[in-house]
Design a protein around this motif. Sequence first.
Motif, mmCIF file in Angstrom:
data_model
loop_
_atom_site.group_PDB
_atom_site.id
_atom_site.type_symbol
_atom_site.label_atom_id
_atom_site.label_comp_id
_atom_site.label_asym_id
_atom_site.label_seq_id
_atom_site.Cartn_x
_atom_site.Cartn_y
_atom_site.Cartn_z
ATOM 1 N N PRO A 279 0.829 -1.216 0.000
ATOM 2 C CA PRO A 279 0.000 0.000 0.000
ATOM 3 C C PRO A 279 0.858 1.259 0.000
ATOM 4 C CG PRO A 279 0.110 -0.944 2.199
ATOM 5 C CD PRO A 279 0.845 -1.898 1.315
ATOM 6 N N VAL A 280 0.298 2.339 -0.513
ATOM 7 C CA VAL A 280 1.018 3.606 -0.587
ATOM 8 C C VAL A 280 0.136 4.704 -0.008
ATOM 9 C CG1 VAL A 280 2.377 2.929 -2.597
ATOM 10 C CG2 VAL A 280 0.169 4.054 -2.926
ATOM 11 N N LYS A 458 -8.264 4.904 0.381
ATOM 12 C CA LYS A 458 -7.425 3.884 1.010
ATOM 13 C C LYS A 458 -6.657 3.136 -0.065
ATOM 14 C CE LYS A 458 -10.106 3.013 5.209
ATOM 15 N NZ LYS A 458 -10.756 1.972 6.049
ATOM 16 N N SER A 459 -5.529 2.596 0.325
ATOM 17 C CA SER A 459 -4.722 1.753 -0.549
ATOM 18 C C SER A 459 -4.492 0.425 0.144
ATOM 19 C CB SER A 459 -3.377 2.435 -0.864
ATOM 20 O OG SER A 459 -2.535 1.573 -1.615
ATOM 21 N N LEU A 460 -5.159 -0.615 -0.352
ATOM 22 C CA LEU A 460 -5.145 -1.939 0.282
ATOM 23 C C LEU A 460 -5.571 -1.847 1.751
ATOM 24 C CD1 LEU A 460 -1.893 -3.546 -1.208
ATOM 25 C CD2 LEU A 460 -4.257 -3.934 -1.884
ATOM 26 N N GLY A 461 -6.554 -1.003 1.998
ATOM 27 C CA GLY A 461 -7.081 -0.857 3.340
ATOM 28 C C GLY A 461 -6.316 0.102 4.226
ATOM 29 N N VAL A 462 -5.216 0.677 3.743
ATOM 30 C CA VAL A 462 -4.407 1.618 4.528
ATOM 31 C C VAL A 462 -4.824 3.035 4.166
ATOM 32 C CG1 VAL A 462 -2.072 2.446 4.989
ATOM 33 C CG2 VAL A 462 -2.499 -0.004 4.657
ATOM 34 N N PRO A 463 -5.040 3.931 5.156
ATOM 35 C CA PRO A 463 -5.443 5.312 4.851
ATOM 36 C C PRO A 463 -4.471 5.987 3.886
ATOM 37 C CG PRO A 463 -5.691 4.879 7.186
ATOM 38 C CD PRO A 463 -5.001 3.676 6.608
#
Length: 515
Positions: A279-280, A458-463
């Motif tokens: 994720p980024v 979100k990116s792969l569930g990451v904020p």
Amino acid sequence: MESKSLTRGFRKYRDATTRAEPARTEPIEVDLKHNFEKLKEIFSNTPDLINRHFILKADNRQAILAYLEGLSDKNSINRDILTPLKQGTAEINGDNDFPATIGEFHRLQDWGQVEHMLFAGYSILFIDGEQVAYACGSQGWPQRAIEDPQLETSLKGAHQGFVETGGANVALIRRYIPNRELKIKEFTIGARSQTKLSILYLADVANVQTLHVLEERLSQLDIDAVINTGELAELIEDSPLSPFPQFILTERPDAASSQILQGKFVIVVDRSPSALVGPVNFISFFQSVDDYSTRWTIATFIRMLRLLAFFIAILLPAIYIAVVSFHFEVIPMKLLSTIGQSRAKVPFPPYMEAVFMELTLEMLREAGVRLPAPVGQTVGIVGGIVIGQAIVQAGLISNIMVVVVAFTAISSFILPNYDMGAAVRLVRFAMMLFASIFGFVGIVVGLLTLIAHLLSLKSLGVPYSTPFGPVRFRDWKDTLVRIPIWLMKNRPTSSNAQQDTRQGDTGHPREDESH
């Protein structure tokens, strides 16, 4: 919630009318003649399928070696397969004894396996009297040499870029991370293309839950083919309707390796010269490899310059429209007189003037990219100087507007990531529309809408907006500024890494650490 979002229509991207036929599961027959006829039936109208008939010297049995010309190495076939089988005396004995001097072979039971292996570059050996076929490793498809990356140039970094062969790209990353904790998980997607994907990550660092989310999205893909990495990114990202990229596409092995060391995941797509990183977060698109190859003071200044250029590229045309159309009282009298003289003969309102120039700039940009390099440079120079001067002299555009558009274009070129630059170009038109209707109020509303959108991504569930929202002060050391590397002792909290400490890691999971 995650599984429900994955079932949405735009994430499926399927077409039942063009779905490939299911794999052939008919078993291979003992009779060689029957197998040869079956091979010709499956691969009809396939002139690049080569069939070599010969006799095994060991037991005088007839055999056929089939391979696809262009996907297999002819020298390897003649040297390592045909010559040992035609001249050697050792008999073929299952999996343990194969007289050919190849490094890899497999026993195939049905025609679905034969079809898959042929398209993968293997040579298939059929022997009379045996109800199996042998897939011999002879891959040798055309590929280009490793060259300097085209989009991500670096002054002090490495000059090796990814190529269109997935195995070579994985090897390039292994050169940077020769560690046993570097794990690879392989997937095959695309009913027709059978595209091979490789997820690379550090098993003792990367977050397991994020890995499960990524694996679930890849396993649920139902599509004919994935040709390049950009298609894959659109299929598995969290918000496909957003203009902002949620994965980093990189063609640099050193950049991909650096992201893996931070606890992120890299997806290598076979037949694509770029890799996906996730994720980024938003600030990741303003970081460059050269930031860590130069002095931290210089890197900090350049990074702040990029962030300033981001806001200039979005807001400058909108501010010009708002000032000229609604709030001219904020302009000093001498400058207002200059602007008034410049716009005296322009028949269009500021918004139409700005849109016309921005569209002209986008056309020139695309023309320069699509044309050959020498011609593209000429188009850029001619378009920027000759056409701009002619438009001003014709009274269609003011001199001030040319300056604004030129400054905006330069600011957009500073952004190191192409996908983020493309998003900025779209957002700029929206901000111009808000400014043309409501002036400064419209710009404020547009900025608030933009910030709210970034906070929701979100990116792969990451904020996506971390470390600014949610606020994580510890990660600010590599955002607006870049502190000295010897002070970066922790991995970014946005990666949710299992190991928090970056320097001093032994490469093995730490069971006694608490995070």
